[in-house]
Design a protein around this motif. Structure first.
Motif, PDB file in Angstrom:
ATOM      1  N   TYR A 193      11.324  22.964 -44.481  1.00  0.00           N
ATOM      2  CA  TYR A 193      12.642  23.103 -43.856  1.00  0.00           C
ATOM      3  C   TYR A 193      12.855  24.523 -43.336  1.00  0.00           C
ATOM      4  N   ILE A 194      12.469  25.502 -44.143  1.00  0.00           N
ATOM      5  CA  ILE A 194      12.644  26.895 -43.718  1.00  0.00           C
ATOM      6  C   ILE A 194      11.829  27.178 -42.456  1.00  0.00           C
ATOM      7  N   LEU A 195      10.610  26.675 -42.409  1.00  0.00           N
ATOM      8  CA  LEU A 195       9.777  26.871 -41.214  1.00  0.00           C
ATOM      9  C   LEU A 195      10.407  26.218 -39.993  1.00  0.00           C
ATOM     10  N   GLY A 196      10.998  25.027 -40.178  1.00  0.00           N
ATOM     11  CA  GLY A 196      11.668  24.365 -39.062  1.00  0.00           C
ATOM     12  C   GLY A 196      12.843  25.171 -38.546  1.00  0.00           C
ATOM     13  N   GLY A 197      13.622  25.747 -39.464  1.00  0.00           N
ATOM     14  CA  GLY A 197      14.747  26.576 -39.048  1.00  0.00           C
ATOM     15  C   GLY A 197      14.308  27.866 -38.387  1.00  0.00           C
ATOM     16  N   LEU A 198      13.245  28.458 -38.924  1.00  0.00           N
ATOM     17  CA  LEU A 198      12.730  29.690 -38.314  1.00  0.00           C
ATOM     18  C   LEU A 198      12.244  29.441 -36.894  1.00  0.00           C
ATOM     19  N   GLY A 199      11.761  28.229 -36.640  1.00  0.00           N
ATOM     20  CA  GLY A 199      11.335  27.886 -35.284  1.00  0.00           C
ATOM     21  C   GLY A 199      12.479  27.976 -34.297  1.00  0.00           C
ATOM     22  N   ILE A 200      13.678  27.573 -34.736  1.00  0.00           N
ATOM     23  CA  ILE A 200      14.860  27.674 -33.874  1.00  0.00           C
ATOM     24  C   ILE A 200      15.173  29.134 -33.584  1.00  0.00           C
ATOM     25  N   LEU A 201      15.055  29.983 -34.609  1.00  0.00           N
ATOM     26  CA  LEU A 201      15.319  31.410 -34.415  1.00  0.00           C
ATOM     27  C   LEU A 201      14.299  32.040 -33.476  1.00  0.00           C
ATOM     28  N   ILE A 202      13.046  31.657 -33.622  1.00  0.00           N
ATOM     29  CA  ILE A 202      11.992  32.250 -32.797  1.00  0.00           C
ATOM     30  C   ILE A 202      12.144  31.840 -31.333  1.00  0.00           C
ATOM     31  N   THR A 203      12.431  30.570 -31.099  1.00  0.00           N
ATOM     32  CA  THR A 203      12.567  30.087 -29.718  1.00  0.00           C
ATOM     33  C   THR A 203      13.847  30.600 -29.055  1.00  0.00           C
ATOM     34  N   ASN A 204      14.796  31.065 -29.867  1.00  0.00           N
ATOM     35  CA  ASN A 204      16.047  31.615 -29.321  1.00  0.00           C
ATOM     36  C   ASN A 204      16.240  33.063 -29.779  1.00  0.00           C
ATOM     37  N   TRP A 205      15.129  33.779 -29.875  1.00  0.00           N
ATOM     38  CA  TRP A 205      15.167  35.122 -30.448  1.00  0.00           C
ATOM     39  C   TRP A 205      16.124  36.060 -29.727  1.00  0.00           C
ATOM     40  N   SER A 206      16.355  35.834 -28.452  1.00  0.00           N
ATOM     41  CA  SER A 206      17.192  36.758 -27.678  1.00  0.00           C
ATOM     42  C   SER A 206      18.660  36.724 -28.099  1.00  0.00           C
ATOM     43  N   ILE A 207      19.105  35.615 -28.693  1.00  0.00           N
ATOM     44  CA  ILE A 207      20.520  35.537 -29.094  1.00  0.00           C
ATOM     45  C   ILE A 207      20.703  35.701 -30.602  1.00  0.00           C
ATOM     46  N   VAL A 208      19.628  36.008 -31.325  1.00  0.00           N
ATOM     47  CA  VAL A 208      19.745  36.222 -32.770  1.00  0.00           C
ATOM     48  C   VAL A 208      20.703  37.374 -33.087  1.00  0.00           C
ATOM     49  N   PRO A 209      20.589  38.536 -32.408  1.00  0.00           N
ATOM     50  CA  PRO A 209      21.544  39.622 -32.691  1.00  0.00           C
ATOM     51  C   PRO A 209      22.994  39.203 -32.438  1.00  0.00           C
ATOM     52  N   ASP A 210      23.228  38.442 -31.379  1.00  0.00           N
ATOM     53  CA  ASP A 210      24.590  37.992 -31.082  1.00  0.00           C
ATOM     54  C   ASP A 210      25.111  37.061 -32.181  1.00  0.00           C
ATOM     55  N   ALA A 211      24.228  36.228 -32.723  1.00  0.00           N
ATOM     56  CA  ALA A 211      24.628  35.301 -33.783  1.00  0.00           C
ATOM     57  C   ALA A 211      25.050  36.070 -35.031  1.00  0.00           C
ATOM     58  N   PHE A 212      24.274  37.070 -35.400  1.00  0.00           N
ATOM     59  CA  PHE A 212      24.629  37.871 -36.579  1.00  0.00           C
ATOM     60  C   PHE A 212      25.913  38.662 -36.328  1.00  0.00           C
ATOM     61  N   ALA A 213      26.075  39.185 -35.118  1.00  0.00           N
ATOM     62  CA  ALA A 213      27.295  39.923 -34.785  1.00  0.00           C
ATOM     63  C   ALA A 213      28.518  39.022 -34.916  1.00  0.00           C
ATOM     64  N   LEU A 214      28.394  37.781 -34.460  1.00  0.00           N
ATOM     65  CA  LEU A 214      29.503  36.830 -34.552  1.00  0.00           C
ATOM     66  C   LEU A 214      29.827  36.520 -36.009  1.00  0.00           C
ATOM     67  N   ILE A 215      28.807  36.392 -36.842  1.00  0.00           N
ATOM     68  CA  ILE A 215      29.017  36.106 -38.270  1.00  0.00           C
ATOM     69  C   ILE A 215      29.795  37.230 -38.926  1.00  0.00           C
ATOM     70  N   PHE A 216      29.374  38.473 -38.700  1.00  0.00           N
ATOM     71  CA  PHE A 216      30.046  39.609 -39.329  1.00  0.00           C
ATOM     72  C   PHE A 216      31.451  39.817 -38.772  1.00  0.00           C
ATOM     73  N   LYS A 217      31.600  39.637 -37.470  1.00  0.00           N
ATOM     74  CA  LYS A 217      32.911  39.838 -36.857  1.00  0.00           C
ATOM     75  C   LYS A 217      33.927  38.825 -37.355  1.00  0.00           C
ATOM     76  N   SER A 218      33.537  37.554 -37.389  1.00  0.00           N
ATOM     77  CA  SER A 218      34.484  36.501 -37.769  1.00  0.00           C
ATOM     78  C   SER A 218      34.646  36.364 -39.275  1.00  0.00           C
ATOM     79  N   ALA A 219      33.889  37.138 -40.055  1.00  0.00           N
ATOM     80  CA  ALA A 219      34.026  37.078 -41.516  1.00  0.00           C
ATOM     81  C   ALA A 219      35.326  37.716 -41.990  1.00  0.00           C
ATOM     82  N   PHE A 220      35.893  38.618 -41.184  1.00  0.00           N
ATOM     83  CA  PHE A 220      37.079  39.358 -41.612  1.00  0.00           C
ATOM     84  C   PHE A 220      38.292  39.144 -40.706  1.00  0.00           C
ATOM     85  N   THR A 221      38.084  38.479 -39.589  1.00  0.00           N
ATOM     86  CA  THR A 221      39.197  38.285 -38.659  1.00  0.00           C
ATOM     87  C   THR A 221      39.347  36.809 -38.322  1.00  0.00           C
TER      88      THR A 221
END
Length: 478
Positions: free
Chosen positions: A221-249
């Motif tokens: 399962y972890i390998l399958g999920g990592l595949g999604i991250l690898i194929t969409n590597w360019s938006i990984v930073p944006d995804a983490f930014a959204l997680i941190f931003k929306s955690a407090f607001t």
């Protein structure tokens, strides 16, 4: 109406008070443990968990430490990591994933306390079964001396426990119907029959299967999920930014996402985080009590190992949902079905088929692991007698009834019911931890200040193990 009442009550219990209690307890215990289970002893914890998977365990017990951990992870690595994370993101937004991380990191210390309690107050049944065991009722009697309360607790656990497995069956039937068009009743029956055949073999069959199936499926399962991250590597930073931003607001509604307040983000993140790693619910007491180990604190390293594994699985699930944008694009889909859609968006029909298979295996192992937990309450209620053996056989049938026949209850109601039972378990487990913290930290200090240094000097200190019904002998064990 029943569904609305359950949801309202769960919302109340898992509001600010429960969040503060869980996070506060995790922080308090982490400080008292000197953050050994969080980050200070990562190398030691790794060596004593994943590094000892195939080594023979020392000390008294029924099964190896690794087998006990896999039985425990059968509870933790399941639909809670797939359907629970999806529910958290749908209800609280991407920021809920951040609070799941916090819940997991602090929960490592809470889980360690459970494992120490399970090892310290376990007993050995010899007449009706050859097994070391412990659960909340054993701790209530052996640590607190509340015999009547322990009986009431054991009955409540084995009567109500099976109904939380409806969450697992609902996720399986939904995923298989969506991906393969399989009739939900057929899925439920097959799931029920195969689970029953497994649990009928007792702890040794359960643990033998879990130590093979759980690690293999988790890695896949972890390998399958990592595949999604690898194929969409360019938006990984944006995804983490959204997680941190929306955690407090607060997060405004967009597309099919209705929006969420900051309170919703924290509430759903903490609640689903708890359900995914079980820290504070007392399941660690049960699963690890049977483990062979030379010291209770060594086995408690799996408090780190278990929660770390579920943390990775939850992160993979959350990022898959966020990066594929399915929580916005598919407003009518929730629970594990949403994660299935995310994998379909990323990989096409193959992704949906893979996820449906993963959900089925995870739910299957969780139902089996949960049975073991509930069965210990039966063992306590009937004692080490012939009646215990007979009652256990009858209980196997009762346990499977909710899984097979009540899979089609509304998902929100199922999660609310699970939240309510989890809240009760948390209250009881925290009572044990706070009332027995003197004994917990005595064993912790004994391990790190005496036992480990003696081992490092090349000495051979005797194992510190418990498990006798003779209370006097228990007190003289150390």
């Amino acid at each position: 109406m029943i569904s609305e009442i359950l949801i309202a009550l769960a919302d109340f219990l898992w509001g600010t008070p429960m969040t503060v209690v869980l996070v506060g307890t995790g922080l308090y215990l982490s400080i008292r443990f000197r953050f050994y289970y969080n980050f200070r002893k990562i190398a030691f914890n790794w060596k004593n968990t994943y590094g000892r998977m195939f080594r023979k365990s020392e000390g008294a017990g029924t099964i190896s430490g690794f087998a006990a951990a896999c039985t425990a992870m059968a509870n933790t690595i399941g639909v809670g990591n797939i359907g629970g994370v999806a529910t958290a993101v749908v209800s609280g937004g991407p920021g809920a994933l951040f609070w799941m991380w916090i819940s997991s990191l602090l929960g490592m210390s809470t889980k360690a306390c459970e494992i120490i309690l399970g090892q310290r107050y376990r007993v050995k049944y010899s007449e009706s079964m050859d097994e070391y065991m412990c659960d909340r009722s054993f701790v209530m009697k052996n640590a607190l001396g509340w015999k009547r309360g322990a009986v009431v607790l054991s009955v409540a656990c084995f009567v109500l426990g099976p109904w939380t497995c409806c969450v697992q069956t609902e996720s399986v039937t939904g995923a298989l119907e969506q991906s393969f068009g399989i009739d939900p009743m057929i899925s439920a029956v097959v799931l029920g029959v195969t689970c029953f055949v497994t649990i009928a073999g007792g702890l040794k069959r359960i643990s033998a299967i879990m130590e093979r199936v759980v690690p293999f499926m988790a890695v896949c399962y972890i390998l399958g999920g990592l595949g999604i991250l690898i194929t969409n590597w360019s938006i990984v930073p944006d995804a983490f930014a959204l997680i941190f931003k929306s955690a407090f607001t607060p997060m405004a509604g967009v597309g099919g996402f209705a929006g969420a307040t900051a309170r919703d983000v924290i509430r759903y993140g903490i609640a689903r985080g708890l359900y995914s790693n079980d820290a504070g619910t007392g399941y660690g007491i049960i699963a690890h009590a049977s483990a062979k180990t030379d010291h209770p604190v060594r086995q408690s390293s799996w408090g780190w190992g278990e929660v770390f594994t579920t943390l990775i699985v939850c992160t993979v699930t959350g990022l898959s949902i966020i990066m594929t944008n399915v929580y916005i694009d598919f407003p009518q889909v929730d629970s594990a079905a949403l994660t299935t859609v995310a994998f379909e968006v990323a990989y096409g029909p193959i992704g949906g088929a893979f996820l449906a298979a993963a959900i089925t295996v995870f739910a299957w192992t969780t139902i089996i692991g949960m049975y073991y937990s509930c069965a210990k309450s039966v063992n306590y209620a009937f004692g080490d007698t012939l009646a215990n053996r007979r009652a256990t056989g009858v209980y196997m049938v009762y346990y499977m009834i909710p899984c097979v026949f009540f899979y089609n209850i509304q998902a929100d109601a199922l999660w609310a019911m699970t939240d309510l039972l989890s809240a009760a378990y948390v209250a009881i487990t925290l009572l044990f931890i706070y009332s027995q913290q003197k004994e917990i930290f005595r064993l912790f200090r004994d391990f790190w200040d005496r036992y480990v240094p003696a081992k490092e000097r090349g000495e051979n200190p005797p194992p510190v193990t418990f498990g006798t019904l003779d209370e006097k002998a228990d007190k003289e064990a150390v």
